[in-house]
Design a protein around this motif. Structure first.
Motif, PDB file in Angstrom:
ATOM      1  N   ALA A   1      15.225  -8.680  10.211  1.00 47.35           N
ATOM      2  CA  ALA A   1      14.281  -8.389   9.118  1.00 47.35           C
ATOM      3  C   ALA A   1      13.490  -9.788   8.916  1.00 47.35           C
ATOM      4  O   ALA A   1      12.211  -9.672   8.572  1.00 47.35           O
ATOM      5  N   ALA A   2      14.169 -10.827   9.081  1.00 44.21           N
ATOM      6  CA  ALA A   2      13.422 -12.269   8.903  1.00 44.21           C
ATOM      7  C   ALA A   2      12.505 -12.428   9.924  1.00 44.21           C
ATOM      8  O   ALA A   2      11.343 -12.988   9.500  1.00 44.21           O
ATOM      9  N   ARG A   3      12.809 -12.202  11.327  1.00 48.72           N
ATOM     10  CA  ARG A   3      11.643 -12.106  12.274  1.00 48.72           C
ATOM     11  C   ARG A   3      10.379 -11.155  12.049  1.00 48.72           C
ATOM     12  O   ARG A   3       9.405 -11.660  12.155  1.00 48.72           O
ATOM     13  N   ARG A   4      10.848 -10.057  11.690  1.00 47.65           N
ATOM     14  CA  ARG A   4       9.678  -9.179  11.280  1.00 47.65           C
ATOM     15  C   ARG A   4       8.703  -9.674  10.156  1.00 47.65           C
ATOM     16  O   ARG A   4       7.451  -9.864  10.467  1.00 47.65           O
ATOM     17  N   TRP A   5       9.143 -10.172   9.150  1.00 46.83           N
ATOM     18  CA  TRP A   5       8.759 -10.661   8.070  1.00 46.83           C
ATOM     19  C   TRP A   5       7.749 -12.052   8.356  1.00 46.83           C
ATOM     20  O   TRP A   5       6.731 -11.940   8.017  1.00 46.83           O
ATOM     21  N   MET A   6       8.440 -12.854   8.871  1.00 48.69           N
ATOM     22  CA  MET A   6       7.869 -14.013   9.078  1.00 48.69           C
ATOM     23  C   MET A   6       6.640 -13.805  10.120  1.00 48.69           C
ATOM     24  O   MET A   6       5.434 -14.549  10.270  1.00 48.69           O
ATOM     25  N   THR A   7       6.704 -13.024  10.948  1.00 45.04           N
ATOM     26  CA  THR A   7       5.898 -12.690  12.057  1.00 45.04           C
ATOM     27  C   THR A   7       4.639 -11.867  11.332  1.00 45.04           C
ATOM     28  O   THR A   7       3.646 -12.291  11.432  1.00 45.04           O
ATOM     29  N   GLN A   8       5.010 -11.014  10.543  1.00 50.01           N
ATOM     30  CA  GLN A   8       4.012 -10.402   9.679  1.00 50.01           C
ATOM     31  C   GLN A   8       3.131 -11.096   8.813  1.00 50.01           C
ATOM     32  O   GLN A   8       1.827 -11.128   8.665  1.00 50.01           O
ATOM     33  N   GLU A   9       3.806 -12.135   8.224  1.00 51.09           N
ATOM     34  CA  GLU A   9       3.222 -13.099   7.230  1.00 51.09           C
ATOM     35  C   GLU A   9       2.491 -14.472   7.993  1.00 51.09           C
ATOM     36  O   GLU A   9       1.686 -14.997   7.151  1.00 51.09           O
ATOM     37  N   GLY A  10       2.560 -14.454   9.421  1.00 55.09           N
ATOM     38  CA  GLY A  10       2.065 -15.562  10.029  1.00 55.09           C
ATOM     39  C   GLY A  10       2.648 -16.778   9.811  1.00 55.09           C
ATOM     40  O   GLY A  10       2.166 -17.978   9.684  1.00 55.09           O
ATOM     41  N   ILE A  11       4.060 -16.866   9.584  1.00 56.61           N
ATOM     42  CA  ILE A  11       4.603 -18.168   9.438  1.00 56.61           C
ATOM     43  C   ILE A  11       5.291 -18.533  10.750  1.00 56.61           C
ATOM     44  O   ILE A  11       6.128 -17.839  11.175  1.00 56.61           O
ATOM     45  N   PRO A  12       4.665 -19.641  11.013  1.00 50.88           N
ATOM     46  CA  PRO A  12       5.256 -20.161  12.327  1.00 50.88           C
ATOM     47  C   PRO A  12       6.851 -20.420  12.412  1.00 50.88           C
ATOM     48  O   PRO A  12       7.275 -20.978  11.257  1.00 50.88           O
TER      49      PRO A  12
ATOM     50  N   GLN B   1      17.087 -29.211   7.086  1.00 54.67           N
ATOM     51  CA  GLN B   1      18.315 -28.695   6.096  1.00 54.67           C
ATOM     52  C   GLN B   1      18.574 -27.358   6.640  1.00 54.67           C
ATOM     53  O   GLN B   1      17.815 -26.437   6.773  1.00 54.67           O
ATOM     54  N   ARG B   2      19.797 -26.778   6.281  1.00 57.16           N
ATOM     55  CA  ARG B   2      20.614 -25.529   6.713  1.00 57.16           C
ATOM     56  C   ARG B   2      20.330 -24.462   5.946  1.00 57.16           C
ATOM     57  O   ARG B   2      20.733 -24.948   4.510  1.00 57.16           O
ATOM     58  N   VAL B   3      19.733 -23.390   6.249  1.00 48.71           N
ATOM     59  CA  VAL B   3      19.819 -22.266   5.232  1.00 48.71           C
ATOM     60  C   VAL B   3      20.657 -20.946   5.909  1.00 48.71           C
ATOM     61  O   VAL B   3      20.081 -20.819   6.922  1.00 48.71           O
ATOM     62  N   ILE B   4      21.707 -20.534   5.190  1.00 48.91           N
ATOM     63  CA  ILE B   4      22.471 -19.683   6.012  1.00 48.91           C
ATOM     64  C   ILE B   4      21.967 -18.359   5.321  1.00 48.91           C
ATOM     65  O   ILE B   4      22.210 -18.177   4.105  1.00 48.91           O
ATOM     66  N   GLY B   5      21.467 -17.248   6.085  1.00 48.86           N
ATOM     67  CA  GLY B   5      20.912 -16.209   5.592  1.00 48.86           C
ATOM     68  C   GLY B   5      19.442 -16.293   5.308  1.00 48.86           C
ATOM     69  O   GLY B   5      18.910 -17.406   5.337  1.00 48.86           O
ATOM     70  N   PHE B   6      18.581 -15.285   5.126  1.00 55.78           N
ATOM     71  CA  PHE B   6      17.290 -15.285   4.885  1.00 55.78           C
ATOM     72  C   PHE B   6      17.074 -15.139   3.428  1.00 55.78           C
ATOM     73  O   PHE B   6      17.101 -14.072   2.892  1.00 55.78           O
ATOM     74  N   ASP B   7      16.375 -16.400   3.126  1.00 53.35           N
ATOM     75  CA  ASP B   7      16.248 -16.724   1.526  1.00 53.35           C
ATOM     76  C   ASP B   7      14.946 -17.216   1.233  1.00 53.35           C
ATOM     77  O   ASP B   7      14.710 -18.411   1.409  1.00 53.35           O
TER      78      ASP B   7
END
Length: 114
Positions: free
Chosen positions: A56-67, A99-105
């Motif tokens: 879900a995180a991969r799809r969302w970041m790809t869709q939004e153009g986030i490198p 900085q570490r972020v556990i989970g997609f937030d």
């Protein structure tokens, strides 16, 4: 057995539709803000091949153009070592400007990238 009035179903359907539209709008706004703030190399995602949240995180970041950069703990020994060194307890684990972020937030990503 008496069935509830049709208006109850209409109210539930409208609430669900409104909630869905609102969540998509907020996700799009977050995506736009992140895309404006993120530079290549800012986000590294440590993933697992079986993790639905990683997908879900991969799809969302790809869709939004986030490198972002991504590695998989099952495929790459270095990725697994990094995952263990971070003391992570789940995937995705995102390393955002160190900085570490556990989970997609999304909110936490925005906070770090201000």
């Amino acid at each position: 057995m008496k069935w509830p009035p049709i208006s109850l179903f209409v109210v539930i359907a409208l609430a669900w539709a409104g909630s869905t539209v609102w969540r998509e709008r907020v996700a799009g706004q977050d995506g736009l803000m992140l895309a404006q703030r993120v530079r290549p190399g800012d986000i590294r995602m440590i993933s697992s091949e079986t993790c639905p949240y990683c997908l879900a995180a991969r799809r969302w970041m790809t869709q939004e153009g986030i490198p972002f950069q991504e590695c998989f703990i099952e495929r790459e020994a270095r990725c697994l070592a990094d995952y263990q060194a971070q003391g992570s307890v789940g995937t995705p684990t995102l390393i955002v400007r160190g900085q570490r972020v556990i989970g997609f937030d999304r909110a936490r990503l925005l906070e770090i990238l201000k």
